[in-house]
Design an enzyme around this catalytic site. Structure first.
Site, PDB file in Angstrom:
ATOM      1  N   ASP A  37      -4.593 -33.956 -15.254  1.00  0.00           N
ATOM      2  CA  ASP A  37      -3.283 -33.339 -15.435  1.00  0.00           C
ATOM      3  C   ASP A  37      -2.509 -33.996 -16.574  1.00  0.00           C
ATOM      4  O   ASP A  37      -2.595 -35.204 -16.798  1.00  0.00           O
ATOM      5  CB  ASP A  37      -2.495 -33.466 -14.122  1.00  0.00           C
ATOM      6  CG  ASP A  37      -1.148 -32.779 -14.176  1.00  0.00           C
ATOM      7  OD1 ASP A  37      -1.135 -31.546 -14.294  1.00  0.00           O
ATOM      8  OD2 ASP A  37      -0.125 -33.478 -14.112  1.00  0.00           O
ATOM      9  N   GLU A  41      -6.239 -30.800 -18.983  1.00  0.00           N
ATOM     10  CA  GLU A  41      -5.101 -29.907 -19.149  1.00  0.00           C
ATOM     11  C   GLU A  41      -4.322 -30.447 -20.350  1.00  0.00           C
ATOM     12  O   GLU A  41      -3.465 -31.305 -20.210  1.00  0.00           O
ATOM     13  CB  GLU A  41      -4.211 -29.880 -17.898  1.00  0.00           C
ATOM     14  CG  GLU A  41      -3.138 -28.814 -18.001  1.00  0.00           C
ATOM     15  CD  GLU A  41      -1.782 -29.238 -17.424  1.00  0.00           C
ATOM     16  OE1 GLU A  41      -0.927 -28.369 -17.239  1.00  0.00           O
ATOM     17  OE2 GLU A  41      -1.580 -30.431 -17.189  1.00  0.00           O
TER      18      GLU A  41
END
Length: 800
Positions: free
Chosen positions: A469, A522
C-alpha cells in the site's frame, strides 16, 4: 540448609523491615517450620567438604602455608541495585538476582514483591531466606556450587512452588543477536516477541523486545496482575534487545512490556512482534504458538510453475470483516472459497489483515504487524481460511502497509521514549495525509522489522502475494508536502533513497525465500522501474524496485472518467480509453477497480455509468468486457460483481439481498454476476488474454481512433500467435455491418462472449453464426469482417 550469618553485620536500612517481618501472619511461620535445623544443615555441608590434607597433629604440611580463612560476604543487594530494580531501570537483573557463588558459599537473592516469605528448595534440604523488605529476600548458603533449586513463595493465603526466572542463561544466541544488530535477521519473529519454549529443561515463555533507548524493561501480564516490578528483563549487549525467560508461562497469557523511558517515566507497550492480540479495543499482546497442520502442499508445489505476469490472474478484492458481517475466519472458510471458485477468480486479495485499533481505517493503520486481527479469530483460524482457499485452487494476496503506522501511545509511536520506528526528524516522521507516522527506512533495525514482516506472512501463513500500500508516499520526500515542509536528499532531489533501498531489499528477500510469491505495488506516479529487477538501473539512476506487478492507477482513472460521460460526449474523451496503450509495457500492470473507487462519494461501479438502469448495467458489462480483454491483470472489489448500486460501507458490506430471488430486480444483478463468471471462464481458457500481458507482441490495434463511433477494437495474441478479437461499442446504438480489418489466415471467427447476451440482462444483439472474413482490406489489414455491434457492449471473437 540454613543461611550462614553475614560477616558484614546488619544493614541499618533493614531494621524497619525486620520489625515488619516479625509481625507477619502465621502462614510465614508455618512455612518456616518446614526448614531443616541449623545443626543438620551444617553437618551435611561439612560432610560434603574435601578432607584437609593436614598432618595428624593438625599442623600444616612442611613447606606449605595455611590457606587464608575465607570471609563470607553479605548476600543482600547493595542500595544501588536495589533502587534500580525498584525503579525499573536495572539493565542486568540476572547479575544480582538468582544464585551466585560468592566468598563463603552461594548467595541467593530473590525479588518477589508482595511475598511474605521465600524458601529455597534443593532436594530435601530447604532454607528460608531473610526478608530484606520491599519484596527482596536473601540468604548465604554454605555450598561449593550453585545447586539446582526451586522456590517456595508464600503470599497472603497462598503458597506457590515455582522456578526462579533469574537462574537461567539467555535464550538468544550470539548469531541471533548479531543478525539483529546487522539488521539482517530474515526470520526476526523467531527471535523477538513471546515464544513458549523449553529452556534448560523447563517449560515457559521467552520474552524479547528491541528497545535501545529504554533505561529498563519489565514484563507485565495477567500472570503478575499487570505489575511488572518483579519481572525485570536484561539487556543483551549493544543490540538494544531485552530478554527474560519466565518459567510456567504458556500460550494464551496476556502481556505487555513496561518500559522505563530515558526521562524516567514509564509506559506500557504492546509487543511489536506479538503474533496474537486481544480483540480490539483491548490492546494487550497474547502469547501464541501455532498448532495448525497445513493441507495445501499441492498448491504450494504448483504455484511457482509460471511467473504471475505470464499466468492468468484475476483478483476478487475482499474486506473480510464486512464480506459477510459477523463471520469468523473459520465461518468465512466455509463460504468464501466456494463463492470465489464459482465465479472463476484465480485469487482473492484481502484488505489488511494485520491487527489495527480502528475498524474504520479498514486495516490501513496497523498496530500489530505480526498478528492477524483478533476480531475474526486466532492466528490458526486465519491459517485455516488460507488453507481452504488454497485447497479450492484460489491464491491469496494480502494488502501490506509498511508506509506508516498510527500514533497510539500503547503501540509503536516513540516506543521506548524516543523516536524509534519513526524518523527522528519531525518533518520526515509525520505523514501529512493520515495523521500517522512514517517508518524510518534508513534505520537498519526498522528495515529489518518490515522486511522480516513481509517474509513472515508468506512463510507462516502461506500468503501468495503482498500488495504493498501507498508506495508513492514512501518514494517521495515531498509527498503531500508544501515547500519548506520537506528536506531534499543528499543529491538535492525529492526521491527517498532509504525507501528505495528498503523496497528493493524487501522484494529481493521475499522472492528469494518464497518460490511462487508475487509482490504488487500500489504506486500512483510515473516512477521508473517499479517492476524492473533491482540490479537494472534506469534513467533515474536507481535500480528497479523489484516488484512483480504494479497497479495501473492511470488506466483506472482515465477509463472510469470516460465511462462517466454521457455517450454523446464520449467522442471528445476517446483518448482516455486508448492512452493506456502508450505506456502499457513500461511495467507489469494490474487493472484495479478497488475499494478506493467505490467509497467516499465516488459511487459504485454501476452507479458511475450514465443513463437509466438498463444503460447503467449495460455500461458496466461493456466496461468489464473491455477490462478483461485489455493487457494487464484484473482486480474487482466485492459487490461490483453483481452491480451493487450503493457505495461500499465497512459497517454492512455488500448488499447481498439484491441477489435474493424474492427481490424484483434480482435477475438484473444476477445477470452481471453471470457475466463475471463467464469472463473469468473464457479468460482462463484463452492464453491470448494473459500469456503476453507484458510484451507488445501480445497486442495489436484494429481500430483505436473511431471516436465518432465510440468503438474500440484490438487483437490479443498468445505465444503461438493465436488471436482473440475484442470489440467494444460504447454508444447506445446498434452498429450493423461494422467493418473491421483482421488477419487473412483465420478462416472464420465466432463469438465466445457478448456482454449484451440476454442471460446477462442485455438485448441479445450479436453474431450467433460464424463470421467469415472477406478479402477486402481494411484498417491496414489484408482482410475484414462485418460485425453487428450491440449497444453499450463488448464482444469477443476467436478463430472458429
Amino acid at each position: 540448609m540454613t543461611p550462614r550469618p553475614s560477616s558484614s553485620g546488619p544493614d541499618p536500612k533493614q531494621t524497619g523491615a525486620k520489625k515488619a517481618a516479625a509481625k507477619k501472619p502465621a502462614a510465614k511461620k508455618a512455612a518456616a517450620k518446614k526448614t531443616v535445623g541449623k545443626k543438620e544443615v551444617a553437618k551435611k555441608a561439612v560432610a560434603k567438604k574435601t578432607p584437609d590434607k593436614r598432618t595428624p597433629a593438625g599442623k600444616p604440611a612442611a613447606g606449605k602455608r595455611a590457606a587464608p580463612a575465607e570471609v563470607a560476604v553479605s548476600p543482600r543487594l547493595d542500595s544501588g541495585d536495589r533502587e534500580r530494580l525498584l525503579a525499573g531501570t536495572h539493565h542486568d537483573p540476572h547479575s544480582v538476582l538468582g544464585a551466585h557463588p560468592v566468598p563463603g558459599g552461594v548467595a541467593f537473592r530473590i525479588f518477589r514483591p508482595y511475598a511474605l516469605a521465600v524458601t529455597v528448595l534443593s532436594g530435601e534440604p530447604r532454607a528460608e531466606l531473610h526478608d530484606d523488605g520491599d519484596g527482596f529476600f536473601s540468604g548465604l548458603l554454605p555450598l561449593g556450587d550453585v545447586p539446582a533449586y526451586r522456590l517456595l513463595v508464600t503470599y497472603e493465603g497462598a503458597v506457590q512452588e515455582v522456578e526462579d526466572p533469574y537462574r537461567f542463561l539467555p535464550t538468544l544466541g550470539d548469531l541471533d543477536l548479531h543478525l539483529i544488530g546487522e539488521g539482517r535477521h530474515e526470520q526476526l519473529w523467531q527471535a523477538l516477541g513471546a515464544h513458549p519454549v523449553t529452556h534448560e529443561g523447563v517449560a515457559g515463555t521467552r520474552f524479547t523486545v528491541w528497545a535501545p533507548n529504554a533505561r529498563g524493561v519489565r514484563v507485565a501480564g495477567g500472570f503478575n496482575f499487570w505489575d511488572g516490578t518483579g519481572h525485570p528483563m536484561r539487556s543483551l549487549g549493544g543490540t538494544g534487545v531485552w530478554e527474560l525467560f519466565l518459567p510456567g508461562i504458556g500460550a494464551g497469557e496476556q502481556y505487555k512490556f513496561e518500559i522505563t523511558r530515558p526521562d524516567g517515566s514509564r509506559t506500557f507497550r504492546a509487543d511489536p512482534l506479538a503474533r496474537r492480540t486481544e480483540v480490539p479495543p483491548a490492546t494487550s499482546s497474547v502469547v501464541h504458538t501455532s498448532e495448525y497442520t497445513w493441507g495445501d502442499e499441492d498448491w504450494l508445489a504448483r504455484r511457482a510453475q509460471a511467473p504471475a505476469h505470464e499466468a492468468p490472474l484475476s483478483v476478487y478484492e475482499v474486506h473480510l470483516a464486512s464480506w459477510r458481517p459477523g463471520l469468523s475466519y473459520r465461518e468465512l472458510a466455509d463460504q468464501l472459497p466456494a463463492y470465489v471458485a464459482d465465479l472463476g477468480f484465480t485469487h482473492v486479495e484481502l484488505m489488511p489483515v494485520a491487527e489495527h485499533p480502528f475498524g474504520g481505517s479498514w486495516g490501513y493503520q496497523v498496530t500489530g504487524f505480526y498478528a492477524p486481527t483478533a476480531r475474526l479469530g486466532d492466528p490458526d483460524d486465519f491459517r485455516y481460511l488460507v488453507d481452504r482457499l488454497h485447497q479450492a485452487g484460489i491464491g491469496v494476496l494480502m494488502d501490506w502497509v509498511p508506509a506508516h503506522f498510527p500514533r497510539d501511545d500503547w503501540a509503536l509511536a516513540e516506543f521506548d521514549g524516543r523516536p524509534l520506528y519513526e524518523h527522528s526528524d519531525p518533518l520526515r516522521a509525520a505523514h501529512p495525509d493520515w495523521g500517522t507516522l512514517e517508518f524510518d527506512f534508513g534505520r537498519r533495525e526498522v528495515r529489518n522489522f518490515l522486511v522480516a514482516n513481509a517474509v513472515y506472512w508468506c512463510e507462516e501463513f502461506h500468503i501468495d502475494g503482498l500488495r504493498v500500500d501507498a508506495v508513492a508516499s514512501m518514494l517521495y520526500l515531498d509527498y503531500s508536502r508544501e515547500p519548506g515542509q520537506w528536506t531534499p536528499n543528499e543529491h538535492g532531489g525529492r526521491e527517498n533513497p532509504d525507501a528505495v533501498a528498503f523496497l528493493q531489499e524487501m522484494n529481493a528477500t521475499v522472492y528469494r525465500r518464497v518460490p511462487g510469491v508475487v509482490t504488487v505495488a500500489e504506486e500512483s506516479t510515473a516512477w521508473d522501474g517499479v517492476t524492473r529487477a533491482t540490479h537494472h538501473k534506469g534513467p533515474s539512476g536507481f535500480g528497479g524496485l523489484g516488484f512483480g506487478l504494479k497497479w495501473n492507477m492511470g488506466w483506472m482513472h482515465d477509463s472510469l472518467t470516460y465511462m462517466s460521460h454521457e455517450p454523446v460526449h464520449r467522442k471528445y474523451h476517446h483518448g482516455e480509453m486508448t492512452f493506456s496503450m502508450v505506456y502499457a509495457y513500461s511495467e507489469n500492470y494490474v487493472l484495479p477497480i478497488s475499494h478506493d473507487e467505490v467509497v467516499h462519494g465516488k459511487k459504485s461501479l454501476v452507479s458511475k455509468m450514465p443513463g437509466d438502469w438498463w444503460q447503467q448495467r449495460a455500461g458496466e458489462r461493456a466496461y468489464l468486457g473491455f477490462m478483461w480483454a485489455h493487457p494487464g491483470k484484473q482486480l474487482l472489489f466485492m459487490g461490483q460483481e453483481f452491480a451493487q448500486g450503493a457505495e461500499w460501507s465497512e459497517a454492512h458490506g455488500p448488499d447481498w439481498w439484491l441477489l435474493d430471488p424474492g427481490y424484483g430486480a434480482a435477475a438484473d444483478h444476477r445477470g452481471v454476476l453471470d457475466l463475471v463468471r463467464d469472463l473469468n471462464t473464457v479468460y482462463r481458457a484463452t492464453p491470448a488474454l494473459w500469456q503476453r500481458d507484458t510484451h507488445p507482441s501480445g497486442f495489436a490495434w484494429v481500430v483505436g481512433d473511431a471516436a465518432e463511433d465510440n468503438v474500440l477494437a484490438f487483437l490479443r495474441l498468445d505465444a503461438d500467435g493465436t488471436p482473440l478479437l475484442a470489440v467494444s461499442n460504447f454508444a447506445p446504438v446498434v452498429r450493423a455491418d461494422y467493418r473491421l480489418g483482421v488477419p487473412d489466415d483465420v478462416p472464420a471467427w465466432h463469438e465466445v462472449l457478448n456482454t449484451d447476451a440476454a442471460r446477462y440482462g442485455g438485448g441479445d444483439v450479436g453474431n450467433p453464426d460464424p463470421v467469415k472474413p472477406e478479402p477486402q482490406g481494411w484498417h491496414g489489414r489484408p482482410a475484414s469482417v462485418r460485425l453487428t455491434l450491440p449497444p453499450l457492449a463488448t464482444v469477443w471473437l476467436r478463430p472458429a
